[in-house]
Design a protein around this motif. Sequence first.
Motif, PDB file in Angstrom:
ATOM      1  N   ALA A  11      -7.709  17.913  -6.403  1.00 37.59           N
ATOM      2  CA  ALA A  11      -8.926  17.876  -5.589  1.00 37.59           C
ATOM      3  C   ALA A  11      -9.297  16.449  -5.204  1.00 37.59           C
ATOM      4  N   THR A  12      -8.958  15.484  -6.050  1.00 31.49           N
ATOM      5  CA  THR A  12      -9.288  14.081  -5.801  1.00 31.49           C
ATOM      6  C   THR A  12      -8.261  13.404  -4.908  1.00 31.49           C
ATOM      7  N   LEU A  13      -7.068  13.947  -4.857  1.00 33.07           N
ATOM      8  CA  LEU A  13      -5.955  13.325  -4.128  1.00 33.07           C
ATOM      9  C   LEU A  13      -6.248  13.030  -2.658  1.00 33.07           C
ATOM     10  N   PRO A  14      -6.885  13.921  -1.884  1.00 32.10           N
ATOM     11  CA  PRO A  14      -7.178  13.569  -0.486  1.00 32.10           C
ATOM     12  C   PRO A  14      -8.073  12.334  -0.346  1.00 32.10           C
ATOM     13  N   CYS A  15      -9.020  12.169  -1.246  1.00 31.17           N
ATOM     14  CA  CYS A  15      -9.878  10.972  -1.201  1.00 31.17           C
ATOM     15  C   CYS A  15      -9.071   9.719  -1.490  1.00 31.17           C
ATOM     16  N   LEU A  16      -8.150   9.804  -2.454  1.00 38.67           N
ATOM     17  CA  LEU A  16      -7.297   8.659  -2.762  1.00 38.67           C
ATOM     18  C   LEU A  16      -6.377   8.328  -1.587  1.00 38.67           C
ATOM     19  N   TRP A  17      -5.865   9.349  -0.924  1.00 38.39           N
ATOM     20  CA  TRP A  17      -5.007   9.116   0.249  1.00 38.39           C
ATOM     21  C   TRP A  17      -5.795   8.490   1.393  1.00 38.39           C
ATOM     22  N   MET A  18      -7.017   8.965   1.618  1.00 40.49           N
ATOM     23  CA  MET A  18      -7.838   8.366   2.681  1.00 40.49           C
ATOM     24  C   MET A  18      -8.138   6.904   2.367  1.00 40.49           C
ATOM     25  N   ALA A  19      -8.398   6.591   1.115  1.00 36.12           N
ATOM     26  CA  ALA A  19      -8.646   5.191   0.742  1.00 36.12           C
ATOM     27  C   ALA A  19      -7.393   4.355   0.961  1.00 36.12           C
ATOM     28  N   ASP A  20      -6.220   4.912   0.670  1.00 38.20           N
ATOM     29  CA  ASP A  20      -4.977   4.185   0.925  1.00 38.20           C
ATOM     30  C   ASP A  20      -4.752   3.958   2.413  1.00 38.20           C
ATOM     31  N   LEU A  21      -5.048   4.972   3.229  1.00 43.89           N
ATOM     32  CA  LEU A  21      -4.893   4.804   4.681  1.00 43.89           C
ATOM     33  C   LEU A  21      -5.865   3.765   5.233  1.00 43.89           C
ATOM     34  N   LEU A  22      -7.098   3.785   4.752  1.00 49.89           N
ATOM     35  CA  LEU A  22      -8.063   2.770   5.183  1.00 49.89           C
ATOM     36  C   LEU A  22      -7.683   1.383   4.669  1.00 49.89           C
ATOM     37  N   SER A  23      -7.082   1.330   3.482  1.00 50.09           N
ATOM     38  CA  SER A  23      -6.603   0.044   2.963  1.00 50.09           C
ATOM     39  C   SER A  23      -5.478  -0.501   3.833  1.00 50.09           C
ATOM     40  N   ASP A  24      -4.609   0.390   4.299  1.00 53.69           N
ATOM     41  CA  ASP A  24      -3.549  -0.050   5.205  1.00 53.69           C
ATOM     42  C   ASP A  24      -4.127  -0.583   6.508  1.00 53.69           C
ATOM     43  N   ALA A  25      -5.195   0.060   6.992  1.00 51.15           N
ATOM     44  CA  ALA A  25      -5.829  -0.407   8.229  1.00 51.15           C
ATOM     45  C   ALA A  25      -6.524  -1.749   8.029  1.00 51.15           C
ATOM     46  N   LEU A  26      -7.041  -1.998   6.841  1.00 48.17           N
ATOM     47  CA  LEU A  26      -7.730  -3.254   6.553  1.00 48.17           C
ATOM     48  C   LEU A  26      -6.805  -4.327   5.985  1.00 48.17           C
ATOM     49  N   SER A  27      -5.520  -4.047   5.905  1.00 49.45           N
ATOM     50  CA  SER A  27      -4.611  -5.014   5.285  1.00 49.45           C
ATOM     51  C   SER A  27      -4.509  -6.309   6.077  1.00 49.45           C
ATOM     52  N   GLY A  28      -4.794  -6.282   7.359  1.00 50.73           N
ATOM     53  CA  GLY A  28      -4.799  -7.508   8.157  1.00 50.73           C
ATOM     54  C   GLY A  28      -5.911  -8.463   7.736  1.00 50.73           C
ATOM     55  N   HIS A  29      -6.955  -7.920   7.118  1.00 51.47           N
ATOM     56  CA  HIS A  29      -8.068  -8.730   6.631  1.00 51.47           C
ATOM     57  C   HIS A  29      -7.959  -9.007   5.136  1.00 51.47           C
ATOM     58  N   ASN A  30      -6.829  -8.605   4.531  1.00 48.58           N
ATOM     59  CA  ASN A  30      -6.580  -8.768   3.093  1.00 48.58           C
ATOM     60  C   ASN A  30      -7.626  -8.063   2.233  1.00 48.58           C
ATOM     61  N   LEU A  31      -8.048  -6.884   2.657  1.00 46.55           N
ATOM     62  CA  LEU A  31      -9.001  -6.082   1.893  1.00 46.55           C
ATOM     63  C   LEU A  31      -8.357  -4.765   1.489  1.00 46.55           C
ATOM     64  N   VAL A  32      -8.707  -4.296   0.316  1.00 48.18           N
ATOM     65  CA  VAL A  32      -8.222  -3.022  -0.192  1.00 48.18           C
ATOM     66  C   VAL A  32      -9.432  -2.197  -0.599  1.00 48.18           C
ATOM     67  N   LEU A  33      -9.472  -0.942  -0.144  1.00 46.65           N
ATOM     68  CA  LEU A  33     -10.533  -0.034  -0.581  1.00 46.65           C
ATOM     69  C   LEU A  33     -10.120   0.542  -1.929  1.00 46.65           C
ATOM     70  N   PHE A  34     -10.759   0.083  -2.956  1.00 46.34           N
ATOM     71  CA  PHE A  34     -10.418   0.453  -4.322  1.00 46.34           C
ATOM     72  C   PHE A  34     -11.393   1.521  -4.788  1.00 46.34           C
ATOM     73  N   ILE A  35     -10.896   2.753  -4.995  1.00 48.91           N
ATOM     74  CA  ILE A  35     -11.786   3.827  -5.466  1.00 48.91           C
ATOM     75  C   ILE A  35     -11.290   4.457  -6.760  1.00 48.91           C
ATOM     76  N   SER A  36     -10.261   3.888  -7.350  1.00 51.70           N
ATOM     77  CA  SER A  36      -9.715   4.483  -8.573  1.00 51.70           C
ATOM     78  C   SER A  36     -10.729   4.485  -9.711  1.00 51.70           C
ATOM     79  N   GLY A  37     -11.528   3.441  -9.815  1.00 48.11           N
ATOM     80  CA  GLY A  37     -12.544   3.389 -10.864  1.00 48.11           C
ATOM     81  C   GLY A  37     -13.646   4.410 -10.651  1.00 48.11           C
ATOM     82  N   VAL A  38     -13.989   4.652  -9.397  1.00 52.89           N
ATOM     83  CA  VAL A  38     -15.026   5.638  -9.082  1.00 52.89           C
ATOM     84  C   VAL A  38     -14.535   7.044  -9.401  1.00 52.89           C
ATOM     85  N   ALA A  39     -13.252   7.282  -9.176  1.00 58.22           N
ATOM     86  CA  ALA A  39     -12.707   8.625  -9.324  1.00 58.22           C
ATOM     87  C   ALA A  39     -12.675   9.120 -10.761  1.00 58.22           C
ATOM     88  N   ILE A  40     -12.712   8.223 -11.742  1.00 58.24           N
ATOM     89  CA  ILE A  40     -12.581   8.688 -13.129  1.00 58.24           C
ATOM     90  C   ILE A  40     -13.910   8.874 -13.847  1.00 58.24           C
TER      91      ILE A  40
END
Length: 174
Positions: A11-40
């Motif tokens: 159930a949590t996997l789609p949220c983690l995938w969306m965060a990874d996709l947004l992190s890929d989009a923000l990689s030009g700005h050297n930012l990562v959307l980190f939600i692993s801590g929130v998920a647990i």
Amino acid sequence: MAWAWFILLLATLPCLWMADLLSDALSGHNLVLFISGVAIVAPCRRLKRWQAVLFAACVGFLFEARRPIPSGTLPFLLAGVSIFLTSNRMLLRNTPMVLRGAVICNTLGCTAWFTSAGLRAGALARGEWSDALLPLLLQVGLAAVVAVLVFIPLALIQDAAMDRVGLPPALESP
């Protein structure tokens, strides 16, 4: 139910995938959307300790799979945090305390991820700590903001999955 942690992970996997996709989009700005801590954090209120540790380790391994950090850094940290949270469920007895726990857990995990990535790249080993301080503060600040924004929708998804599985609701009072 013994498989509740796995169903919750699905159930949590789609949220983690969306965060990874947004992190890929923000990689030009050297930012990562980190939600692993929130998920647990929300599952630590209702899962048994071994289920929460397994869930946290899986979330950590899923996040670290595409990142250049040493193997096991994030999963062991998240597993340790989940052991602490399941041992001290009184800290998660109401919504403001759970939100505070999500922010702390997410920023702690992000700091460990950023530091281990810097050590792996060799930048921090060469003594370039002053150059890494501003990006670290920016990344940790983003992790705190993301924790506040993402926690309620993610917790609702996780609570719905745990209700569907039949886990008893978390106690509001200790």
